[in-house]
Write a protein that holds these residues in place. Sequence first.
Motif, PDB file in Angstrom:
ATOM      1  N   ALA A  60      44.959  35.911  41.534  1.00 15.06           N
ATOM      2  CA  ALA A  60      45.664  34.628  41.514  1.00 15.06           C
ATOM      3  C   ALA A  60      44.872  33.544  40.798  1.00 15.06           C
ATOM      4  O   ALA A  60      45.444  32.705  40.124  1.00 15.06           O
ATOM      5  N   CYS A  61      43.567  33.545  40.951  1.00 17.31           N
ATOM      6  CA  CYS A  61      42.753  32.419  40.471  1.00 17.31           C
ATOM      7  C   CYS A  61      43.149  32.038  39.048  1.00 17.31           C
ATOM      8  O   CYS A  61      43.004  32.824  38.115  1.00 17.31           O
ATOM      9  N   PRO A  62      43.641  30.834  38.869  1.00 16.81           N
ATOM     10  CA  PRO A  62      44.158  30.460  37.552  1.00 16.81           C
ATOM     11  C   PRO A  62      43.067  30.285  36.500  1.00 16.81           C
ATOM     12  O   PRO A  62      43.372  30.281  35.317  1.00 16.81           O
ATOM     13  N   VAL A  63      41.814  30.137  36.928  1.00 13.39           N
ATOM     14  CA  VAL A  63      40.770  29.961  35.936  1.00 13.39           C
ATOM     15  C   VAL A  63      39.850  31.180  35.836  1.00 13.39           C
ATOM     16  O   VAL A  63      38.779  31.111  35.249  1.00 13.39           O
ATOM     17  N   GLY A  64      40.301  32.291  36.413  1.00 12.54           N
ATOM     18  CA  GLY A  64      39.628  33.558  36.181  1.00 12.54           C
ATOM     19  C   GLY A  64      38.229  33.692  36.753  1.00 12.54           C
ATOM     20  O   GLY A  64      37.358  34.327  36.142  1.00 12.54           O
ATOM     21  N   ILE A  65      37.986  33.142  37.917  1.00  9.30           N
ATOM     22  CA  ILE A  65      36.667  33.318  38.540  1.00  9.30           C
ATOM     23  C   ILE A  65      36.616  34.707  39.194  1.00  9.30           C
ATOM     24  O   ILE A  65      37.541  35.083  39.908  1.00  9.30           O
ATOM     25  N   PRO A  66      35.545  35.489  38.937  1.00  9.17           N
ATOM     26  CA  PRO A  66      35.506  36.857  39.475  1.00  9.17           C
ATOM     27  C   PRO A  66      35.181  36.866  40.968  1.00  9.17           C
ATOM     28  O   PRO A  66      34.081  37.221  41.386  1.00  9.17           O
ATOM     29  N   HIS A 107      30.547  24.706  47.223  1.00  5.92           N
ATOM     30  CA  HIS A 107      30.764  24.542  48.647  1.00  5.92           C
ATOM     31  C   HIS A 107      31.968  25.361  49.120  1.00  5.92           C
ATOM     32  O   HIS A 107      31.891  26.165  50.034  1.00  5.92           O
ATOM     33  N   TRP A 108      33.080  25.127  48.471  1.00  8.23           N
ATOM     34  CA  TRP A 108      34.325  25.794  48.858  1.00  8.23           C
ATOM     35  C   TRP A 108      34.224  27.299  48.661  1.00  8.23           C
ATOM     36  O   TRP A 108      34.530  28.085  49.548  1.00  8.23           O
ATOM     37  N   ASN A 109      33.778  27.701  47.467  1.00  6.14           N
ATOM     38  CA  ASN A 109      33.802  29.118  47.153  1.00  6.14           C
ATOM     39  C   ASN A 109      32.884  29.921  48.065  1.00  6.14           C
ATOM     40  O   ASN A 109      33.218  31.040  48.458  1.00  6.14           O
ATOM     41  N   LEU A 110      31.735  29.339  48.404  1.00  9.40           N
ATOM     42  CA  LEU A 110      30.825  30.082  49.271  1.00  9.40           C
ATOM     43  C   LEU A 110      31.394  30.168  50.687  1.00  9.40           C
ATOM     44  O   LEU A 110      31.320  31.208  51.335  1.00  9.40           O
ATOM     45  N   ARG A 113      34.221  25.809  36.912  1.00  9.58           N
ATOM     46  CA  ARG A 113      35.593  25.844  36.382  1.00  9.58           C
ATOM     47  C   ARG A 113      36.658  25.708  37.469  1.00  9.58           C
ATOM     48  O   ARG A 113      37.805  25.402  37.182  1.00  9.58           O
ATOM     49  N   CYS A 114      36.272  26.011  38.712  1.00 10.77           N
ATOM     50  CA  CYS A 114      37.249  26.003  39.815  1.00 10.77           C
ATOM     51  C   CYS A 114      37.960  24.658  39.858  1.00 10.77           C
ATOM     52  O   CYS A 114      37.347  23.609  39.706  1.00 10.77           O
ATOM     53  N   ILE A 115      39.270  24.706  40.046  1.00  8.30           N
ATOM     54  CA  ILE A 115      40.036  23.459  40.092  1.00  8.30           C
ATOM     55  C   ILE A 115      40.464  23.120  41.515  1.00  8.30           C
ATOM     56  O   ILE A 115      41.268  22.226  41.736  1.00  8.30           O
ATOM     57  N   LYS A 116      39.957  23.880  42.480  1.00  4.31           N
ATOM     58  CA  LYS A 116      40.274  23.617  43.887  1.00  4.31           C
ATOM     59  C   LYS A 116      41.762  23.596  44.161  1.00  4.31           C
ATOM     60  O   LYS A 116      42.273  22.676  44.796  1.00  4.31           O
ATOM     61  N   CYS A 117      42.442  24.578  43.642  1.00  2.00           N
ATOM     62  CA  CYS A 117      43.859  24.680  43.971  1.00  2.00           C
ATOM     63  C   CYS A 117      44.015  25.393  45.303  1.00  2.00           C
ATOM     64  O   CYS A 117      45.054  25.318  45.936  1.00  2.00           O
ATOM     65  N   TYR A 118      42.979  26.106  45.708  1.00  2.00           N
ATOM     66  CA  TYR A 118      42.989  26.906  46.944  1.00  2.00           C
ATOM     67  C   TYR A 118      43.997  28.053  46.894  1.00  2.00           C
ATOM     68  O   TYR A 118      44.445  28.545  47.937  1.00  2.00           O
ATOM     69  N   ALA A 119      44.371  28.455  45.684  1.00  2.32           N
ATOM     70  CA  ALA A 119      45.277  29.599  45.559  1.00  2.32           C
ATOM     71  C   ALA A 119      44.619  30.854  46.116  1.00  2.32           C
ATOM     72  O   ALA A 119      45.284  31.707  46.709  1.00  2.32           O
ATOM     73  N   CYS A 120      43.287  30.946  45.961  1.00  3.05           N
ATOM     74  CA  CYS A 120      42.566  32.115  46.468  1.00  3.05           C
ATOM     75  C   CYS A 120      42.758  32.248  47.977  1.00  3.05           C
ATOM     76  O   CYS A 120      42.778  33.341  48.531  1.00  3.05           O
ATOM     77  N   ARG A 121      42.920  31.109  48.616  1.00  5.30           N
ATOM     78  CA  ARG A 121      43.140  31.113  50.064  1.00  5.30           C
ATOM     79  C   ARG A 121      44.601  31.421  50.384  1.00  5.30           C
ATOM     80  O   ARG A 121      44.905  32.237  51.248  1.00  5.30           O
TER      81      ARG A 121
HETATM   82  S1  SF4 Z   1      41.911  30.159  43.116  1.00  7.67           S
HETATM   83 FE1  SF4 Z   1      40.184  29.854  41.714  1.00  7.67          FE
HETATM   84  S2  SF4 Z   1      40.424  27.741  40.973  1.00  7.67           S
HETATM   85 FE2  SF4 Z   1      41.709  27.929  42.795  1.00  7.67          FE
HETATM   86  S3  SF4 Z   1      40.366  27.236  44.485  1.00  7.67           S
HETATM   87 FE3  SF4 Z   1      40.166  29.471  44.364  1.00  7.67          FE
HETATM   88  S4  SF4 Z   1      38.382  29.790  43.056  1.00  7.67           S
HETATM   89 FE4  SF4 Z   1      39.039  27.688  42.736  1.00  7.67          FE
END
Ligand code: SF4
Lengths: 296, 370, 279
Positions: C230-236, C208-211, C168-176
């Motif tokens: 922040a994660c817009p798609v609710g990944i725990p 790749h990114w999340n790990l 589901r991750c959209i690679k917005c990198y908001a988590c970062r």
């Molecule tokens: S905030 Fe969520 S959707 Fe965005 S890159 Fe990180 S894990 Fe992916």
Amino acid sequence: MAEQMKLEEATLSDTGKDDLDNIYLPHLMVIQEIAQETPDVKSMKLVFKDEEMQKNFSFRTGQFGEFTVFGVGESTFNICSSQTWRDHIECCFRKVGRVTKALWEMNEGDIIGFRGPYGNWYPVERMEGKNILFIAGGIALPPVRCMIWHALDLRDKFKDIAILYGARSVADLVFKRELEEWEKRDDVTVVTTVDPGGETPDWKGKIGFVPTVLKEMSPRSDNAIALVCGPPVMIKFTLPVLYGLGFAKEDIITSLENRMKCGVGKCGRCNVGNVYVCKDGPIFTAAQVELLPEEY
Amino acid sequence: MSDEEAKVTVQEAEKKSQPVLKTLRPENLSVLIQKGLDLGYKVFAPVKDGELVTFEQISGPGEVFLEGITTRMSPKSVFFPRTEKVFSYRIAKEDIALGDQKDFAPPTIILGCRPCDAASLPIMDRLFRWDYQDRFWNERREATLIVSISCLECDEACFCTSVGLAPDSTEGSDILLTLVSRDQYLAEIMTDKGADFVEKTGLFDQAGADLDKAAATKAVRGKLGQRFDLDKIKPWLDENYEHDFWKEVTRMCIGCGICTYVCPTCHCFDLVDEAHYDGGAKNKNWDACQFAQFTVHASGHNPRPDQVSRHRQRIMHKYKYYPDNLGATLCTGCGRCVRHCPMEVNLIRILNGICELSAGELPAEAPESK
Amino acid sequence: MIEQIREKAKELLTSGEVKVVIGYENGGMPETTRPVFITSPDEVERLIWNKHCYANLANFFVRKEVASLGKPAIIAKGCDVKAITVLVQESQIKREEIVILGVTCEGVGEPLLSKCPICDVNTPRDYNFLFGKEIAPKNGINKSADVEEFERKSPEERWEFWEEQFSRCIKCYACRQVCPLCYCEVCIADKNQPQWIETSSHTRGNVHWNLIRAWHLSGRCIDCGECERACPVGIPLSLLNRRLAKSVKERFGYEPGYDQEKAPPFTDFKQEDSQEFIR
Ligand code: SF4
Ligand SMILES: Cc1cc2nc3c(=O)[nH]c(=O)nc-3n(C[C@H](O)[C@H](O)[C@H](O)COP(=O)(O)OP(=O)(O)OC[C@H]3O[C@@H](n4cnc5c(N)ncnc54)[C@H](O)[C@@H]3O)c2cc1C
Ligand code: SF4
Ligand code: SF4
Ligand code: SF4
Ligand code: FES
């Protein structure tokens, strides 16, 4: 067997139509000739793999293309050859990043992708019958060089032609062979300069920054158009000199180099104020640039 | 195609001169969905997974979740996926063979679109049909039927009415359903595509003259009110590229890009190569002006070097540049950016601030003194 | 308590000891707050403190838009202070160049965010001034109960779970962006020479990114949960972070953000470190 499968999977080997439906799909081009211009600049002669395509391909001097190194990425380069040349196109690039490094490693005979021609072109009609002053700094000679050749190929249509080209050092001058060729002609004035400290013992050109040398040259501004390309600092200090010489903002032409991806007004990357540099540019007059927010 | 012709959106090209009014019984909505599936359409609809409601491809009406306000992600990904292959290539001996994409635009239905999301599609048609044609967007648009449902609820982040839309506006919809009474949807059939589908399903009845859509959505309209005055925004933006206001209202923005990725009208993308050992592909991936890397030149020079300039670009692009170039505000007031910004930067607040500045007043939050 | 905070903010700004107070103000939406940067003593009334003060304001130290304002005082919960401690350890800020206005906190969010019931820093462990009644640290909380629960699943089930989540991750990198400890000027995700992380947002690129993100935060993540919020798609994402935190604690007896003097395991080699992973 594996070979066969690959070719079957590839549904589109004939890219020889310019009206491709898929605007992101490149044409294949073969690297015909490579010349190393400086320690980090190369120029390439390219021909379309499809002969028909090569025959039918046309563009206008000053346009750019999107060049793909397959598997690595796509880069924006000016087509630095003139529209008057029909048997190939040329590009010239500096090795700075991922794509240009990969392109640097390629050999004659290798295949790259090309999308284009994109963007606007030099206002040739407006330049005809005028004195033309070409000013370029460093790696920015290529986007000027296409127009120099255009003007030289159709020499009668233009009045006096002067070229001022500066680089950091003698080693950084690109298209040296052509500079020499132009210098030998009696229908062009060529002034080359290198930054102080960049000269070699046998350097015969000027020593000094482009704006300073331009002041010395003191070209006439009546019935003249100046075409200026170079690093932002050079442009910044050259414009006031041109204004001082009496050039109107409308008669100074430059080419912007914003980051681009699609080249066709879709991806949003080159949007500066109300223009898309890829669609409305890259060629602008100083008067037009002045109206843009300073995001270039 | 000229730029002028391109500005004709998919809807306008197919639009009926007069919408056809019919009715649908709520319990037939499921039957409608099943009909769509049976007729071979790919159907996308809001689906609930835990807390998250997003548009997903469904295989039966039971999966659809039509409660709540907007979905988390907008339906733009049906036309413009977050990552998409635009061509492939294979290396064969000394040669390279290109493979174009095929069959990427099957007949599709988006069901349960909110009017703000439906309205985003014709706005973006203008860009993708401008000058060069993006076939990935355009062909999918032509192959897709939009069945929207008017909103009877809203939250504080919704502001469709402030950007010239409404909880029951038909922009972008082929069919708009409005629940006008407990047992009746009013169906406004806006296009030939919509009429064809209605015909094929045989589920719609003639509408009586007494059905009043406005009455059904009156309450929500009242709640939405007018959050700012759109007419004041662009004139102010035209004059105030340089203004301390930008710094004050965007300092808390961390450039996470959520506002652009959840937005139904943001359309910026990157093109990247993906290589395997003897071939690869070019992918078109979402990208956004909120990211520092977006505009960086290879030399390292960044024309938009700080978050203030990047956030200003977002507002300018939506409320000035896009209107100037393509004749539409690049925002439908869906409120997603307001709802999901982790720092509560809040577009409504910014636009309100602009209205106040343009009226010559100080913004509600006085700018910090120097 | 907010009165005392405002009072102190006013005093610090008036005396010129700090140039900006980083705090929270009321947001425009219900139950929201917004980071605010108070530079004038006249504006301290904008500061608030309530259950919705989620953001970890330590994020702003490294942002040039804020750093350019001058010496900051910051309103910080216990978890936020842990991030500050790590930033100091990693030489991103100097402790003496900031003023911490610590607040005691019984948890934020309604219902409480997942980090709050397992919090043992309700009273911040470091501050210049403390506001609110001290709360004794809870004893015997198990910070990795959710991880242990999750680990009861088979490896296949776990992989399936994460694959589903990451798809589901959209690679917005908001988590970062939202993470106070993701301060690299150019993130590894943005480097392309060589390309470490696939930029495309398909499941492979997302995994790749999340790990890599989680791994770069192992032994550093202080569980403020901002990425998950922040994660817009609710990944725990916190579940992943806590899984790594559990390993670091088991192997090195280390929990980041508690003690400025104690060297982080990945910057410190000890002969007796567990080596069994090198086979
Ligand atoms: S905030 Fe969520 S959707 Fe965005 S890159 Fe990180 S894990 Fe992916
Ligand atoms: C109108 C115009 C004309 C120009 N003309 C010239 C010219 O004539 N000569 C010249 O030298 N320069 C020219 N430039 C500048 C030139 O485009 C850049 O210098 C060049 O593109 C940057 O080189 P690079 O691609 O190697 O850089 P990089 O920034 O390293 O690479 C960028 C490319 O790599 C790929 N990439 C980047 N990041 C990733 C990632 N994370 N994952 C996967 N792929 C990635 C992308 O495909 C991207 O296109 C021009 C620019 C413009 C706008
Ligand atoms: S406005 Fe909010 S959502 Fe958008 S980039 Fe800034 S912090 Fe992220
Ligand atoms: S800018 Fe915000 S409100 Fe407007 S369309 Fe995008 S997400 Fe919705
Ligand atoms: S420039 Fe920014 S605001 Fe405009 S479409 Fe692109 S991402 Fe959205
Ligand atoms: S390069 Fe994509 S819009 Fe100009």
